[in-house]
Design a protein around this motif. Sequence first.
Motif, PDB file in Angstrom:
ATOM      1  N   GLN A 180      40.086  49.729  65.282  1.00 48.25           N
ATOM      2  CA  GLN A 180      39.870  49.765  64.042  1.00 48.25           C
ATOM      3  C   GLN A 180      41.195  50.262  63.465  1.00 48.25           C
ATOM      4  O   GLN A 180      41.859  49.914  62.633  1.00 48.25           O
ATOM      5  CB  GLN A 180      38.940  50.573  63.237  1.00 48.25           C
ATOM      6  N   GLU A 181      41.872  51.277  64.572  1.00 48.57           N
ATOM      7  CA  GLU A 181      43.049  51.896  63.833  1.00 48.57           C
ATOM      8  C   GLU A 181      44.237  50.952  64.467  1.00 48.57           C
ATOM      9  O   GLU A 181      45.253  50.862  63.306  1.00 48.57           O
ATOM     10  CB  GLU A 181      43.306  53.153  64.977  1.00 48.57           C
ATOM     11  N   ARG A 183      43.788  47.826  64.010  1.00 43.59           N
ATOM     12  CA  ARG A 183      43.674  46.600  62.724  1.00 43.59           C
ATOM     13  C   ARG A 183      44.454  47.272  61.435  1.00 43.59           C
ATOM     14  O   ARG A 183      45.002  46.550  60.698  1.00 43.59           O
ATOM     15  CB  ARG A 183      42.074  46.734  62.620  1.00 43.59           C
ATOM     16  N   ARG A 184      44.106  48.609  61.102  1.00 43.80           N
ATOM     17  CA  ARG A 184      44.753  49.176  60.008  1.00 43.80           C
ATOM     18  C   ARG A 184      46.524  49.177  60.388  1.00 43.80           C
ATOM     19  O   ARG A 184      47.159  48.872  59.225  1.00 43.80           O
ATOM     20  CB  ARG A 184      44.473  50.628  60.089  1.00 43.80           C
ATOM     21  N   ARG A 214      36.945  42.981  58.520  1.00 41.02           N
ATOM     22  CA  ARG A 214      35.485  43.108  59.119  1.00 41.02           C
ATOM     23  C   ARG A 214      35.747  44.854  59.641  1.00 41.02           C
ATOM     24  O   ARG A 214      36.564  45.219  60.333  1.00 41.02           O
ATOM     25  CB  ARG A 214      35.089  42.430  60.334  1.00 41.02           C
ATOM     26  N   GLY A 215      34.592  45.505  59.296  1.00 37.46           N
ATOM     27  CA  GLY A 215      34.563  46.880  59.809  1.00 37.46           C
ATOM     28  C   GLY A 215      35.510  47.685  58.902  1.00 37.46           C
ATOM     29  O   GLY A 215      35.578  49.041  59.289  1.00 37.46           O
ATOM     30  N   GLY A 216      36.045  47.179  57.888  1.00 42.11           N
ATOM     31  CA  GLY A 216      36.991  48.019  56.922  1.00 42.11           C
ATOM     32  C   GLY A 216      36.371  48.400  55.737  1.00 42.11           C
ATOM     33  O   GLY A 216      35.060  48.576  55.496  1.00 42.11           O
TER      34      GLY A 216
END
Length: 225
Positions: A180-181, A183-184, A214-216
């Motif tokens: 996720q990091e 992805r950011r 997704r997941g954000g």
Amino acid sequence: MTPRGGTAAPFRVLVVCTANVSRSPLAAGLLRHRLRERFGPLADRVEVTSAGTRALPGLPVDPVAAELLEEATGRPPGPSTARLLDARLVEDADLVVGMTREHRRAVLELVPAAQRRTFTLRELARIARELHRTGRVRGTADPAAALRALLAAAPPLRGPTAPADPAGDDEPDVHGLPAQEQRRTGRRLGTALDEVLAALAPDPARAVPQALTRGGSGSADASGW
């Protein structure tokens, strides 16, 4: 540019990070995709490559970065392995884009004469945004010509547009951190690249792939991913 085979040489962009397995190959792949979206076949007039200041040659791209690039572009990324930054790569580039000020310094230690054509991505995006806002650079159908015009106009705006905190010019390293990091980071890279390209040509209408949200927050990001 020096003619090659009767045609102008491409405008060469070199994207630089540390290991050349995450930020720089992701940014380079996104830039190629964005150029193709905006300029179609004329995007071939811009050659985008990447390298790392401490790269281990031959190391493959980080799997998360490869996944993000596929999600953003809709196609699997081509084979790519890390390569070490050297003076020849810098000398051959028309524009060098580092992820942080450390990368910019490393480039200039190798080739001091590259100062006017070396920026961090966030720095270049900020300058491009100002040039676009003031109309000092006009878009054109030729991405190579547009990038040359941007590069010619950019250096005087380094100081006037600089952030209060110099670290604002850096895109931190997230290699090895949770997906996720990364992805950011990908979304921030996309936003910065769009700000640069907005000064070159009108932004095309395009759908936002949902995979990267997704997941954000669950909503589309301003970067157009």
